[in-house]
Design an enzyme around this catalytic site. Structure first.
Site, short mmCIF file in Angstrom:
data_model
loop_
_atom_site.label_atom_id
_atom_site.label_comp_id
_atom_site.label_asym_id
_atom_site.label_seq_id
_atom_site.Cartn_x
_atom_site.Cartn_y
_atom_site.Cartn_z
N SER A 154 0.87 -1.19 0.00
CA SER A 154 0.00 0.00 0.00
C SER A 154 0.90 1.23 0.00
O SER A 154 2.08 1.14 0.38
CB SER A 154 -0.85 -0.01 1.27
OG SER A 154 -1.45 1.26 1.47
N TYR A 167 -2.74 -1.36 10.57
CA TYR A 167 -2.70 -1.56 9.11
C TYR A 167 -1.38 -1.04 8.53
O TYR A 167 -0.69 -1.74 7.77
CB TYR A 167 -3.89 -0.83 8.47
CG TYR A 167 -3.99 -0.98 6.96
CD1 TYR A 167 -4.62 -2.10 6.40
CD2 TYR A 167 -3.48 -0.02 6.10
CE1 TYR A 167 -4.74 -2.22 5.02
CE2 TYR A 167 -3.59 -0.14 4.72
CZ TYR A 167 -4.22 -1.25 4.19
OH TYR A 167 -4.32 -1.38 2.82
#
Ligand code: NAD
Length: 269
Positions: A154, A167
């Site tokens: 990401s 995350y």
């Protein structure tokens, strides 16, 4: 299927492939001639739909259930894949979740859930794939590499993310797992790379795009002026899995519409 498929005869496993980015990646790889395992953990009907879509387009696919954070389930999934397709050439470590909260309220369970799925899941799947790559070695007719691993990371392997510490930590971990693996396995002709998506329109981030206000706010972070689509990532995955990217190893390809370009500085900070 494309007339000149780039991944002909190769076998690919895509984790979390019954939704969002994983689904688009599975379809894109199958379009290029790969036999695809559509991994899922919930919603078998959605996995069956992906398999049907691939088959309707003259591709090959099967759905296999496994929770990527569970060692025995992952091992069983690989066994089933080998029974059907004989081997693995491409692993796309895609499955991932968010469990957001202010840091002071984050439970140990929510921390562990995200790390177990997003990071440990990638370790468990990569290890099974690497064992098979090493056992089998290069098959020249299919690829000049002995195997390819693509880790779905990401932009948050780079951009800190308040309210999403578990995350962002998992994605930061993926970066160095991917690079260390790439360094260790390059002499064996195994390539390990990552994709760093920006904001892609999928169920994981519905609240960021489902109202005009939310979408407009999101777009201020994307210089290219549009939210990404899962197919944008499917195309990158095909390239990273193919011999066209043979000299890439240990790299993250960011597909983010320029999100990493510090858009807040575009008007002089
Ligand atoms: N959508 C984005 O903007 C974006 C941006 C950057 C990175 N990513 C990453 O892309 C990946 C895919 O996310 P998405 O946006 O398609 O979201 P999604 O929610 O549509 O897909 C996530 C998939 O992972 C699966 N999954 C969850 N837990 C699992 C488990 N234990 N075992 C197996 N599968 C499991 C889900 O069932 C689903 O198929 C994730 O790793 C996510 O972090 C997404």
């Amino acid at each position: 299927m494309n007339i000149y498929p780039k991944l002909k005869g190769q076998s690919a496993l895509v984790t979390g492939a019954n939704s969002g980015i994983g689904k688009a990646v599975a379809i894109a790889l199958a379009n290029e001639g790969a036999n695809v395992v559509v991994n899922y953990v919930t919603h078998p009907e959605a996995a069956d739909d992906v398999v049907s879509e691939i088959k309707n387009n003259n591709g090959n696919a099967i759905a296999i259930k496994a929770d990527v954070s569970k060692e025995t389930e992952v091992q069983l999934m690989f066994q089933k894949m080998f029974e059907t397709y004989g081997t693995i050439d491409i692993l796309v470590n895609n499955a991932g979740i968010q469990k957001d909260s202010a840091f002071e309220n984050m439970t140990l369970a929510d921390w562990q859930l995200v790390i177990n799925i997003n990071l440990t899941g990638q370790f468990l799947c990569a290890r099974e794939a690497v064992k098979e790559f090493l056992r089998r070695g290069i098959v020249k007719e299919r690829s000049c590499a002995a195997g390819k691993i693509i880790c779905m990371s990401s932009v948050h392997q780079v951009i800190p993310w308040a309210g999403h510490v578990n995350y962002a930590t998992s994605k930061g971990g993926i970066e160095l797992m991917m690079k260390s693996l790439a360094q260790e396995l390059a002499p064996k002709k195994i390539r390990v790379n990552a994709i760093g998506p920006g904001a892609i329109q999928t169920p994981i981030n519905t609240s960021a795009w489902s109202t005009p206000d939310a979408l407009n706010k999101l777009l201020t972070l994307i210089p290219y002026g549009r939210i990404g689509q899962p197919e944008d990532i499917g195309k990158v995955a095909v390239w990273l899995a193919s011999d066209e990217s043979d000299y890439l190893n240990g790299t993250t390809v960011f597909a983010d519409g320029g999100m990493l370009l510090y858009p807040g500085f575009s008007t002089n900070g």
